[in-house]
Enzyme design. Structure first.
Site, PDB file in Angstrom:
ATOM      1  N   HIS A 131       0.855  -1.191   0.000  1.00 43.59           N
ATOM      2  CA  HIS A 131       0.000   0.000   0.000  1.00 43.59           C
ATOM      3  C   HIS A 131       0.891   1.241   0.000  1.00 43.59           C
ATOM      4  CE1 HIS A 131      -3.372  -2.624   1.854  1.00 43.59           C
ATOM      5  NE2 HIS A 131      -3.566  -2.482   0.549  1.00 43.59           N
ATOM      6  N   GLU A 137       1.887   3.741   3.054  1.00 45.25           N
ATOM      7  CA  GLU A 137       2.427   3.174   4.290  1.00 45.25           C
ATOM      8  C   GLU A 137       3.957   3.203   4.261  1.00 45.25           C
ATOM      9  OE1 GLU A 137       0.458  -0.638   4.486  1.00 45.25           O
ATOM     10  OE2 GLU A 137      -1.533   0.283   4.467  1.00 45.25           O
ATOM     11  N   ARG A 185      -3.180   4.870  -1.965  1.00 43.41           N
ATOM     12  CA  ARG A 185      -3.086   3.520  -1.397  1.00 43.41           C
ATOM     13  C   ARG A 185      -2.853   2.444  -2.460  1.00 43.41           C
ATOM     14  NH1 ARG A 185      -5.450   0.014   2.708  1.00 43.41           N
ATOM     15  NH2 ARG A 185      -6.614  -1.720   1.797  1.00 43.41           N
ATOM     16  N   ASN A 227      -3.768  -5.755  -2.171  1.00 40.88           N
ATOM     17  CA  ASN A 227      -4.015  -6.708  -1.088  1.00 40.88           C
ATOM     18  C   ASN A 227      -5.470  -7.183  -1.058  1.00 40.88           C
ATOM     19  OD1 ASN A 227      -2.569  -8.166   0.905  1.00 40.88           O
ATOM     20  ND2 ASN A 227      -3.644  -7.040   2.519  1.00 40.88           N
ATOM     21  N   HIS A 278       2.905  -3.854   6.831  1.00 33.70           N
ATOM     22  CA  HIS A 278       1.966  -2.758   6.588  1.00 33.70           C
ATOM     23  C   HIS A 278       2.061  -1.739   7.732  1.00 33.70           C
ATOM     24  CE1 HIS A 278      -0.812  -4.929   3.597  1.00 33.70           C
ATOM     25  NE2 HIS A 278       0.073  -5.851   3.956  1.00 33.70           N
ATOM     26  N   GLU A 290       1.176  -4.978  11.151  1.00 31.68           N
ATOM     27  CA  GLU A 290       0.798  -3.564  11.052  1.00 31.68           C
ATOM     28  C   GLU A 290       1.679  -2.807  12.043  1.00 31.68           C
ATOM     29  OE1 GLU A 290      -1.372  -2.103   9.079  1.00 31.68           O
ATOM     30  OE2 GLU A 290      -2.666  -3.705   8.317  1.00 31.68           O
TER      31      GLU A 290
END
Length: 432
Positions: free
Chosen positions: A182, A185, A240, A257, A310, A384
């Protein structure tokens, strides 16, 4: 008299500036917790009908009562959005009053040379800088680092992975780490660079990374979505998706994703190209996801651990995200994620949630981790990284080292467990 009048004009102007009655509006991040269904409907409307970017959750359909929403509001929409919220008694908190300043700080870069010191890894880098770093790293470490062209993006940019290999053992297993699926990120590619640098610097110094690299090769793909990442640097920091062009609409991009063949485009993804969770025309319709899938298919007998990095929200997730069913080895995956979260808590005093993706956050079909798991890579995780919303996607460069160290200890903890469960190790297993 004219001089005196001029003095009072400047005095009043200064007063206006200092008291905030004459202040330039900047891009802001708002935190909003809807209390009623009416509030939910208003927020869904704001995030789709106005020029805003929904940070958390990723899609309006996930907005619900008593669940925090993070919304990026550009300066030109700020007054309209805030007036609308006020008119319907929807309270909000300003998380970041001047997002522009943070974006400027993130793109400031004093050096592009990896040899300039450790601070290179405590900054964000453009796609061009990362490509330079990849070539430089392979050139400086010819015996251990090999560059692999995995494929190309929609806009024909190369997808380069680095293979780290410290010995030529027969039947050697491997792990895969991808970053930057993404675009917005940015701390994700920063981690991939950090991990490679750490591995090369601390092999034969740090016991746990030495043990891992003695037993596993590592494939690292620093930027899975180079077109989107480039676009997030040059045009839209909040971008994104990738940058593929739709045949049916002017809306651009696919959520990579949501593009893998794991319950593709069921609940939690969208067939609408204008949404942030658009799944594409069909599974692996995008060259980026297809390239990664093809590589992993051709290496499925050696890759034992899959990691996708991520941000943000501080979570250690594992399959499944595409269904509420439990993975076959759910207990093993849960134990690994739990131990990694405990280590982060112990050493860095930071809290990470952990669990199966669908039950921990929401259904997200078409994800790379679920697809890799179904391929046969039974240790598959999505991390994350920092933070939990204070800065979100605009994590300041000063936080990169903290975020990467937390992720690093999680990678080491899980990799050591995978080696312990699947291999006869070449050296005694250390304790992280």
């Amino acid at each position: 008299m004219a001089t005196l009048l001029l003095f009072f004009v400047f005095l009043n102007l200064d007063l206006l500036l200092r008291t905030g009655h004459c202040r330039e509006t900047r891009d802001q991040i708002l935190s909003i917790t809807p209390k009623t269904q009416e509030h939910v409907d208003i927020l869904r409307n704001v995030s789709t009908q106005y020029e805003t970017a929904l940070w958390q959750p990723v899609s309006p359909q996930y907005i619900k009562e008593e669940t925090q929403v993070h919304l990026f509001v550009p300066a030109n929409s700020s007054e309209t959005v805030k007036n609308l919220l006020q008119r319907h008694a929807v309270t909000h908190e300003v998380l970041l009053a001047n997002a522009n300043e943070l974006i400027e700080m993130q793109t400031r870069n004093d050096s592009t040379d990896p040899r300039s010191g450790s601070t290179f890894y405590e900054r964000y880098h453009s796609l061009e800088d990362i490509y330079y770093w990849i070539n430089r790293t392979a050139h400086d470490n010819p015996n251990t680092v090999k560059v692999i062209l995995v494929g190309s993006s929609y806009e024909k940019r190369p997808l380069y992975a680095l293979k780290l290999s410290f010995n030529n053992r027969t039947n050697k297993k491997a792990m895969w780490i991808d970053c930057g699926i993404h675009a917005r990120e940015w701390v994700s590619p920063a981690f991939c660079l950090w991990f490679v640098h750490y591995s090369l610097s601390f092999y034969n110094i740090n016991q746990d990374i030495t043990h891992i690299l003695d037993n596993m090769d590592v494939y690292v793909l620093p930027v899975l979505n180079p077109d989107g990442y480039k676009y997030s640097w040059t045009s839209n920091r909040m971008w994104r998706k990738n940058r593929s062009i739709s045949k049916t609409t002017s809306c651009i991009g696919v959520d990579l994703n949501r593009n893998f063949d794991a319950n593709w485009c069921t609940e939690g993804a969208s067939h609408n190209p204008c949404t942030e969770i658009y799944c594409g025309m069909f599974p692996e319709s995008e060259p980026e996801s297809q390239a990664v899938a093809n590589f992993l298919r051709s290496h499925k007998d050696t890759v034992q651990l899959y990691l996708s990095i991520h941000s943000y929200s501080q979570m250690l997730l594992f399959p499944y995200s595409c269904t509420l069913e439990e993975a076959e080895n759910h207990r093993d995956l849960l134990e690994m994620a739990q131990e990694a979260a405990q280590k982060i808590r112990r050493y860095y005093r930071n809290t990470y949630r952990y669990g199966a993706g669908a039950k921990t956050i929401y259904l997200a079909p078409g994800g790379s981790d679920d697809w890799a798991y179904n391929l046969g890579i039974k240790y598959s995780f999505t991390f994350e990284l920092q933070d939990r919303g204070r800065y979100g996607f605009l994590l300041p460069p000063s936080h990169i080292s903290g975020a990467c160290n937390e992720a690093l200890i999680a990678v080491k903890t899980i990799a050591l467990k995978v080696i312990e469960k699947t291999q006869a190790p070449t050296s005694p297993s250390p304790t992280v």
